[in-house]
Design an enzyme around this catalytic site. Structure first.
Site, PDB file in Angstrom:
ATOM      1  CG  ASN A   1      -6.550  -0.966   1.556  1.00 27.59           C
ATOM      2  OD1 ASN A   1      -5.933  -0.366   0.680  1.00 27.59           O
ATOM      3  ND2 ASN A   1      -5.949  -1.618   2.525  1.00 27.59           N
TER       4      ASN A   1
ATOM      5  CB  CYS B   1      -0.945  -0.011   1.190  1.00 28.52           C
ATOM      6  SG  CYS B   1      -2.102  -1.379   1.093  1.00 28.52           S
TER       7      CYS B   1
ATOM      8  CG  HIS C   1      -2.981   3.339   2.555  1.00 27.26           C
ATOM      9  ND1 HIS C   1      -3.638   3.080   1.376  1.00 27.26           N
ATOM     10  CD2 HIS C   1      -2.967   2.156   3.239  1.00 27.26           C
ATOM     11  CE1 HIS C   1      -3.995   1.805   1.344  1.00 27.26           C
ATOM     12  NE2 HIS C   1      -3.603   1.230   2.470  1.00 27.26           N
TER      13      HIS C   1
END
Ligand SMILES: CC(C)(COP(=O)(O)OP(=O)(O)OC[C@H]1O[C@@H](n2cnc3c(N)ncnc32)[C@H](O)[C@@H]1OP(=O)(O)O)[C@@H](O)C(=O)NCCC(=O)NCCS
Length: 338
Positions: free
Chosen positions: A293, A122, A263
């Site tokens: 996500n 990520c 994030h």
């Protein structure tokens, strides 16, 4: 605030345009209630996610990057042939090789460009971004396209309630160019990897260690495997640590920031980090509710949300931060010059 800007040898780098793309199909928590033993209430309370987008069959991450890149080029008013390098932060490439960067280069027609993929979980977008910044700062290139995108739903086991509620597809890109006289652009970064965390979040099948076979598929090794609470604990600790470090060593506090673009993995991770930084919640960019996500895609998508909400304006100090598989940690400080 006593902002001390680190001197650099070459020119400073800045973002001059951006573009994003999410596929149109939406998977809601209500849809997931029909697939696994979960509830909209559980997902909202534990993660902040209400819905996520799903890439249609026959398309890959290169298509997300391509659509985003077209918008980015249109915003800047340049041709694809002017792009000198393409970097793609992704952990869900179209295939093992060629690199997604090559596929994007061909699809947008960036003849003459070079590029590569960055596998940073990520944190892939912030890692790729830093590599792109260095290409500009060194004087090697004047137009670098940095993409961050993922199609996690392709690697998700929709019988595993502990992971299938979390992920969505989408992404975006930014164009990096040399800053003008008096502009600051990118200021500093604190990036880190800790491979001891690899066991807590991975997709074990399909690589050189466990190449795809009937057996690896039967064992579901082609799906995301995650120890959620272990990832959560690491994320809360390291996101706070990396962001505090990059601010402190540049003489900045959370109160000096125009906005914080984290994030989007879990709303609770975001708010815990923002609290530690002493940030006004209204300047923390959150869009996890509608995208879930999206791994490498989440920061470019959140950047667009920040602009749409009027929270990202010329001259603002901006903090980006991500934690992901690896483990990987990234925090970057910049001044928005658009
Ligand atoms: C995955 C995550 C949301 C789980 O939240 P949590 O509060 O840690 O929950 P736990 O895993 O401790 O599970 C608590 C209970 O909820 C259950 N549960 C898990 N997923 C569920 C779901 N989708 N619906 C309903 N219940 C669920 C568990 O089985 C457990 O039940 P039990 O107490 O009877 O054993 C959280 O750990 C997280 O966000 N981790 C980080 C993930 C991440 O960001 N990954 C990407 C890296 S960037």
């Amino acid at each position: 605030m006593t902002l001390s800007v680190r001197p650099i040898v070459g020119r400073r780098a800045k973002i001059t345009a951006f573009g994003t793309y999410v596929p149109p199909q939406v998977l809601t928590n209500k849809d997931l209630e029909k697939m696994v033993d979960t509830s909209d209430q559980w997902i909202m309370e534990r993660t902040g996610i209400r819905e996520r987008h799903v890439l249609a069959k026959g398309l890959g991450v290169s298509d997300i990057c391509t659509e985003a890149a077209k918008k980015c080029l249109a915003m800047r008013g340049i041709e694809a042939t002017e792009i000198e390098a393409i970097l793609v932060g992704t952990v869900t490439p179209d295939m093992m090789y060629p690199a997604t960067a090559c596929l994007v280069q061909n699809k947008i027609g960036a003849k003459g460009a070079w590029g590569f993929d960055v596998s940073g979980g990520c944190s892939g977008f912030v890692f790729a971004l830093q590599a792109g910044v260095k290409l500009v700062e060194s004087g090697a290139h004047k137009k670098v396209l940095v993409c961050g995108a993922d199609a996690n739903t392709r690697m998700t086991d929709y019988t595993d309630r502990t992971t299938c509620v979390l992920f969505g597809d989408g992404g975006g890109c930014v164009l990096l160019e040399p800053a003008e006289e008096g502009e600051i652009g990118f200021i500093d970064y604190v990036h880190e990897i800790d491979g001891s965390g690899g066991v807590s979040l991975n997709m074990p099948g399909g690589g050189s260690l466990n190449p795809s076979t009937h057996e690896t598929v039967d064992k579901k090794m082609h799906y995301i495997h995650q120890d959620g609470p272990a990832v959560y604990k690491f994320a809360v600790r390291k996101m706070a640590e990396a962001t505090a470090k990059v601010l402190e060593r540049n003489g900045v506090t959370g109160k000096d920031l125009g906005c914080f673009i984290p994030h989007q993995a879990n709303l609770r991770i975001i708010t815990a980090t923002a609290d530690r930084l002493g940030m006004d919640p209204s300047r923390v960019i959150i869009n996890i509710e509608k995208y879930g996500n999206t791994s490498g895609g989440s920061i470019p998508l959140a950047m667009e949300t920040a602009v749409e909400e009027g929270k990202l304006n010329k001259g603002d100090l901006v903090l980006l931060a991500a934690v992901g598989a690896g483990f990987s940690v990234g925090a970057a400080l910049l001044r928005w010059e658009m």
